[in-house]
Design an enzyme around this catalytic site. Structure first.
Site, mmCIF file in Angstrom:
data_model
loop_
_atom_site.group_PDB
_atom_site.id
_atom_site.type_symbol
_atom_site.label_atom_id
_atom_site.label_comp_id
_atom_site.label_asym_id
_atom_site.label_seq_id
_atom_site.Cartn_x
_atom_site.Cartn_y
_atom_site.Cartn_z
ATOM 1 N N THR A 182 0.818 1.677 11.176
ATOM 2 C CA THR A 182 2.128 1.055 11.021
ATOM 3 C C THR A 182 3.052 1.424 12.179
ATOM 4 O O THR A 182 3.005 2.548 12.663
ATOM 5 C CB THR A 182 2.755 1.648 9.741
ATOM 6 O OG1 THR A 182 1.811 1.557 8.702
ATOM 7 C CG2 THR A 182 4.057 1.009 9.371
ATOM 8 N N THR A 218 3.827 6.842 8.261
ATOM 9 C CA THR A 218 2.634 6.064 8.602
ATOM 10 C C THR A 218 1.436 6.783 7.981
ATOM 11 O O THR A 218 1.568 7.898 7.499
ATOM 12 C CB THR A 218 2.441 5.973 10.126
ATOM 13 O OG1 THR A 218 2.192 7.286 10.622
ATOM 14 C CG2 THR A 218 3.665 5.394 10.810
ATOM 15 N N ASP A 247 2.583 1.611 1.728
ATOM 16 C CA ASP A 247 3.928 2.139 1.512
ATOM 17 C C ASP A 247 4.995 1.364 2.288
ATOM 18 O O ASP A 247 6.176 1.408 1.929
ATOM 19 C CB ASP A 247 3.999 3.628 1.895
ATOM 20 C CG ASP A 247 3.546 3.909 3.323
ATOM 21 O OD1 ASP A 247 2.895 3.041 3.943
ATOM 22 O OD2 ASP A 247 3.838 5.013 3.820
HETATM 23 N N1 GLY Z 1 1.193 3.241 5.962
HETATM 24 C C1 GLY Z 1 0.689 1.942 5.991
HETATM 25 C C2 GLY Z 1 -0.192 1.591 4.892
HETATM 26 O O1 GLY Z 1 -0.621 2.435 4.123
HETATM 27 O O2 GLY Z 1 -0.485 0.416 4.780
#
Ligand code: GLY
Length: 309
Positions: free
Chosen positions: A167, A218, A198
């Site tokens: 991310t 992330t 998330d």
């Molecule tokens: N942190 C990004 C995801 O879990 O999609």
């Protein structure tokens, strides 16, 4: 108070633009959206926007969110297919709707309604890697029935084919002392269709409160959803903890998780004084992030602090 911008290495295509805009006095939401749009359009960043890795069915599903730390208005989109700039659609959820989050076909419908740019986000190289995975992992019998096959076992293989890339997250404290956050991702490769990480979950993937600070994460969103990590960090600061200690507490919360997907997470946090901390939990390699402070000519890369759970 000195203005600050923190973004991760995935933010490389956009960090310069966001920093320039902040230096020129732009508001954080505008500057972050502009920077993330450049990341989303850059196919060398394989975990955000166009060029992102697909889900188990070979479809790219994108998640993004923004939060305004003054008003706590947020906008998020999840499992969005076929659009180039999920961050702009998330921003328009924030600006135009009485809702905070849209997913799937509803998010796509809203994107069409506002005339958002469409895009074929599955680039040929991602399709090639997905086809290789498919050939190696899907049984002969399932291939004949595809896609009407159980996917629960296959999604146990959800991975990032480029380990350590993820991310993009942007956190800013702007000239007006306002704190904002924005994030965008294609999520885990080979994820179950419809899986939200998330990033679109306000409080997990990002949170901002101009009175105290902001945080964004992330890595394994499954972990930060369970721990409410971004909201927790800002709340710990509200309760009087320093930025340093607030992040330590959030790491301790992650340490308490039992079962489920336990993987790596990187926490990015800033506070209202312009202090910041970036910590990678369970990282398998050294990571860097971008830092720009008011008065700097340009953003510069810094090493991420590493912590094992
Ligand atoms: N942190 C990004 C995801 O879990 O999609």
């Amino acid at each position: 108070m000195a203005g600050i911008l923190v973004t991760n290495s995935e933010g490389t295509p956009g960090v310069g633009r966001t920093a320039e805009m902040l230096a020129a006095g732009a508001g954080g939401l505008d500057a972050i959206e502009a920077g993330i749009r450049l990341v989303e359009a850059d196919t060398s960043i394989r975990t955000v926007g166009r060029g992102g890795w697909p889900n188990l069915l070979g479809e790219v599903e994108l998640d993004a969110a923004m939060i305004d730390g003054n008003t706590f208005r947020s906008g998020a989109v999840g499992a969005l297919k076929g659009f180039l700039h999920p961050i702009t659609i998330a921003r328009q959820v924030l600006e135009q709707l009485p809702h905070e989050m849209l997913v799937g076909e509803g998010a796509a419908r809203f994107a069409r309604e506002i005339g958002a740019a469409t895009s074929d986000n599955l680039i040929p190289d991602s399709e090639r890697v997905w086809r290789e995975w498919f050939a190696a992992n899907v049984s002969e019998e399932d291939r004949e029935k595809w896609p009407d096959v159980p996917l629960a076992d296959l999604c146990q293989q959800a991975i990032d084919p480029e380990k350590g890339m993820d991310t993009t997250v942007f956190l800013s404290l702007d000239e007006q002392a306002e704190i904002m956050a924005g994030v965008s991702t294609s999520g885990w490769a080979w994820k179950y269709p419809g899986r939200l990480g998330d990033s679109p979950i306000i409080g997990a993937g990002c949170y901002a409160d101009s009175r105290f600070g902001a945080a964004a994460c992330t890595g394994a969103g499954e972990m930060t959803i369970r721990a409410g990590t971004s909201r927790a960090i800002v709340l710990y600061m509200k309760m009087g903890l320093s930025l340093e200690k607030a992040v330590d507490e959030a790491i301790d919360d992650l340490r308490q998780l039992r079962g489920g997907l336990i993987q790596r997470v990187t926490i990015h946090a800033i506070d209202k004084t312009g202090a910041h901390r970036v910590v990678a939990v369970n990282a398998t390699e050294q990571l860097t992030y971008w830092l720009w402070r008011e008065g700097d000519d340009a953003p510069h890369a810094e090493p991420v602090e590493l912590v094992a759970l």
